[in-house]
Design a protein around this motif. Structure first.
Motif, PDB file in Angstrom:
ATOM      1  N   UNK A  79       0.814  -1.211   0.000  1.00 17.73           N
ATOM      2  CA  UNK A  79       0.000   0.000   0.000  1.00 17.73           C
ATOM      3  C   UNK A  79       0.850   1.265   0.000  1.00 17.73           C
ATOM      4  N   UNK A  80       2.189   1.110   0.069  1.00  9.85           N
ATOM      5  CA  UNK A  80       3.113   2.243   0.060  1.00  9.85           C
ATOM      6  C   UNK A  80       4.085   2.090  -1.104  1.00  9.85           C
ATOM      7  N   UNK A  81       3.752   2.631  -2.276  1.00  6.10           N
ATOM      8  CA  UNK A  81       4.619   2.447  -3.437  1.00  6.10           C
ATOM      9  C   UNK A  81       5.985   3.118  -3.297  1.00  6.10           C
ATOM     10  N   UNK A  82       6.069   4.187  -2.489  1.00  3.47           N
ATOM     11  CA  UNK A  82       7.339   4.873  -2.287  1.00  3.47           C
ATOM     12  C   UNK A  82       8.092   4.214  -1.138  1.00  3.47           C
ATOM     13  N   UNK A  83       8.972   3.260  -1.489  1.00  5.24           N
ATOM     14  CA  UNK A  83       9.698   2.494  -0.494  1.00  5.24           C
ATOM     15  C   UNK A  83      11.124   2.226  -0.966  1.00  5.24           C
ATOM     16  N   UNK A  84      11.977   1.898  -0.024  1.00  6.98           N
ATOM     17  CA  UNK A  84      13.323   1.476  -0.378  1.00  6.98           C
ATOM     18  C   UNK A  84      13.256   0.100  -1.039  1.00  6.98           C
ATOM     19  N   UNK A  85      13.971  -0.075  -2.138  1.00  6.38           N
ATOM     20  CA  UNK A  85      13.995  -1.362  -2.835  1.00  6.38           C
ATOM     21  C   UNK A  85      14.901  -2.345  -2.102  1.00  6.38           C
ATOM     22  N   UNK A  86      14.698  -3.625  -2.356  1.00  7.70           N
ATOM     23  CA  UNK A  86      15.586  -4.667  -1.834  1.00  7.70           C
ATOM     24  C   UNK A  86      16.288  -5.409  -2.967  1.00  7.70           C
ATOM     25  N   UNK A  87      15.924  -5.100  -4.209  1.00  8.38           N
ATOM     26  CA  UNK A  87      16.599  -5.649  -5.386  1.00  8.38           C
ATOM     27  C   UNK A  87      17.317  -4.505  -6.093  1.00  8.38           C
ATOM     28  N   UNK A  88      18.589  -4.692  -6.367  1.00 10.63           N
ATOM     29  CA  UNK A  88      19.369  -3.639  -7.008  1.00 10.63           C
ATOM     30  C   UNK A  88      20.344  -4.202  -8.018  1.00 10.63           C
ATOM     31  N   UNK A  89      21.298  -3.366  -8.439  1.00  6.95           N
ATOM     32  CA  UNK A  89      22.289  -3.759  -9.437  1.00  6.95           C
ATOM     33  C   UNK A  89      23.697  -3.689  -8.853  1.00  6.95           C
ATOM     34  N   UNK A  90      24.468  -4.742  -9.100  1.00  2.00           N
ATOM     35  CA  UNK A  90      25.878  -4.746  -8.729  1.00  2.00           C
ATOM     36  C   UNK A  90      26.627  -3.872  -9.722  1.00  2.00           C
ATOM     37  N   UNK A  91      27.410  -2.925  -9.218  1.00  4.67           N
ATOM     38  CA  UNK A  91      28.130  -1.976 -10.053  1.00  4.67           C
ATOM     39  C   UNK A  91      29.636  -2.154  -9.877  1.00  4.67           C
ATOM     40  N   UNK A  92      30.373  -1.787 -10.931  1.00  4.97           N
ATOM     41  CA  UNK A  92      31.832  -1.793 -10.855  1.00  4.97           C
ATOM     42  C   UNK A  92      32.365  -0.458 -11.360  1.00  4.97           C
ATOM     43  N   UNK A  93      33.282   0.129 -10.616  1.00  8.26           N
ATOM     44  CA  UNK A  93      33.911   1.381 -11.027  1.00  8.26           C
ATOM     45  C   UNK A  93      35.027   1.059 -12.016  1.00  8.26           C
ATOM     46  N   UNK A  94      34.949   1.658 -13.204  1.00  6.74           N
ATOM     47  CA  UNK A  94      35.973   1.433 -14.226  1.00  6.74           C
ATOM     48  C   UNK A  94      37.012   2.553 -14.260  1.00  6.74           C
ATOM     49  N   UNK A  95      36.588   3.765 -13.885  1.00  2.55           N
ATOM     50  CA  UNK A  95      37.518   4.895 -13.906  1.00  2.55           C
ATOM     51  C   UNK A  95      36.966   5.993 -13.002  1.00  2.55           C
ATOM     52  N   UNK A  96      37.824   6.882 -12.564  1.00  3.92           N
ATOM     53  CA  UNK A  96      37.386   7.978 -11.702  1.00  3.92           C
ATOM     54  C   UNK A  96      38.331   9.162 -11.821  1.00  3.92           C
ATOM     55  N   UNK A  97      37.830  10.335 -11.483  1.00  8.16           N
ATOM     56  CA  UNK A  97      38.637  11.551 -11.396  1.00  8.16           C
ATOM     57  C   UNK A  97      38.121  12.360 -10.214  1.00  8.16           C
ATOM     58  N   UNK A  98      39.032  12.977  -9.490  1.00 10.29           N
ATOM     59  CA  UNK A  98      38.687  13.839  -8.363  1.00 10.29           C
ATOM     60  C   UNK A  98      38.588  15.287  -8.837  1.00 10.29           C
ATOM     61  N   UNK A  99      37.606  16.012  -8.284  1.00  5.88           N
ATOM     62  CA  UNK A  99      37.379  17.396  -8.670  1.00  5.88           C
ATOM     63  C   UNK A  99      37.903  18.345  -7.587  1.00  5.88           C
ATOM     64  N   UNK A 100      38.171  19.593  -7.981  1.00  6.09           N
ATOM     65  CA  UNK A 100      38.699  20.585  -7.045  1.00  6.09           C
ATOM     66  C   UNK A 100      37.746  20.878  -5.889  1.00  6.09           C
ATOM     67  N   UNK A 101      36.445  20.770  -6.156  1.00  6.79           N
ATOM     68  CA  UNK A 101      35.458  21.095  -5.118  1.00  6.79           C
ATOM     69  C   UNK A 101      35.115  19.906  -4.222  1.00  6.79           C
ATOM     70  N   UNK A 102      35.869  18.805  -4.338  1.00  3.79           N
ATOM     71  CA  UNK A 102      35.661  17.652  -3.460  1.00  3.79           C
ATOM     72  C   UNK A 102      34.782  16.565  -4.043  1.00  3.79           C
ATOM     73  N   UNK A 103      34.175  16.834  -5.197  1.00  4.90           N
ATOM     74  CA  UNK A 103      33.323  15.818  -5.822  1.00  4.90           C
ATOM     75  C   UNK A 103      34.163  14.739  -6.492  1.00  4.90           C
TER      76      UNK A 103
END
Length: 286
Positions: A79-103
């Protein structure tokens, strides 16, 4: 998988896709920095949470991270459609870069589906033990989890052997690498969009050669001891997939259940449109 860090956000993700994440919330920059300072592969889980992490901080029951068993016992969930899911997707980080503002700017690939088995913690960011969910057609039709569990383990094992080929880890963000921290003006959305929305296959076909050396060869039939020849469930524990379907954690798009002559003779373009609409509904529901 045990102790999987979770990225709980307000949109869904499905296996086979590539995404570029702009990580700015402090709890998630902390989470991803912890992952990046560990050994590869850099895994995390993507889990749908309407409204994002701020909703988890409200401490409302509907947004609390639960295991799938807890979720099936919650009488209010349908009866509450807005809920936290329990099924998700496994993710893998392939590359990253750090930004000056901390992001952080992350290139990630969605590999497989999972279901939350146990919650390890919720804050400052969520961690859970999860079970990878292969496509149902890859699994033998076992009714008892005592047979289904080992078969699922084999399928998941082989799925991970294919990851280096199906999700090219050599694909990198088209961003400058001469500086440790990038200015936001260095980020070209147009260039990044060329890597999206689908993960690229590797051009190195030698990655497929090692698959035949796996302990269980791809396509290998189950041994006599593992075969479950019963036509119905006679005792023990039902297969995980059956439990998830019975508990309405997983389901089929309704159009896939149609077997009428009209459905079979539907206009292909119209049928495709309906299929994508039903797929979107299924993803948002699970």
């Amino acid at each position: 998988l045990t102790n999987l860090p979770l990225w709980r956000v307000g949109w869904v993700e499905v296996p086979g896709r590539a995404s570029c994440l702009n990580v700015h919330e402090i709890q998630y920059t902390h989470m991803f920095e912890t992952i990046l300072n560990g050994p590869k592969p850099w895994y995390f889980g993507h889990l749908h949470l309407p409204g994002g992490f701020k909703m988890a901080q409200t401490r409302k029951e509907a947004f609390r991270l639960k295991s799938w068993k807890e979720e099936t016992r919650d009488k209010n969930r349908l009866s509450e459609p807005q809920r936290s899911a329990v099924v998700g997707s496994l993710m893998r980080i392939s590359d990253y870069r750090r930004m000056e503002d901390g992001r952080l700017c992350l290139l990630v690939h969605a590999l497989d589906r999972f279901v939350v088995e146990d919650v390890v913690r919720e804050f400052p960011y969520s961690i859970a033990n999860v079970q990878i969910l292969p496509d149902r057609e890859e699994l033998p039709s076992h009714k008892d989890e005592n047979f289904a569990g080992p078969s699922r383990g084999k399928v998941v094992y082989h799925s991970f052997w294919y990851h280096p080929y199906e999700f090219d880890d050599t694909t990198k963000l088209p961003l400058p690498r001469t500086e440790e921290y990038l200015n936001t003006n260095s980020v070209s959305g147009t260039a990044i969009s060329q890597l999206l929305p689908f993960a690229r296959y590797s051009l190195d076909e030698s990655l497929l050669e090692g698959i035949s050396e796996a302990p269980f060869a791809v396509g290998e039939s189950l041994s006599t001891e593992e075969e479950d020849t019963t036509t119905g469930f006679l005792g023990g524990t039902p297969a995980l997939e059956d439990q998830l379907q019975a508990g309405r954690i997983l389901g089929e798009p309704s159009i896939l259940r149609q077997r009428t002559k009209a459905a079979r003779q539907a206009d292909p373009d119209g049928l495709e449109t309906l299929l994508w609409l039903q797929l979107e509904e299924l993803i948002r529901r699970t």
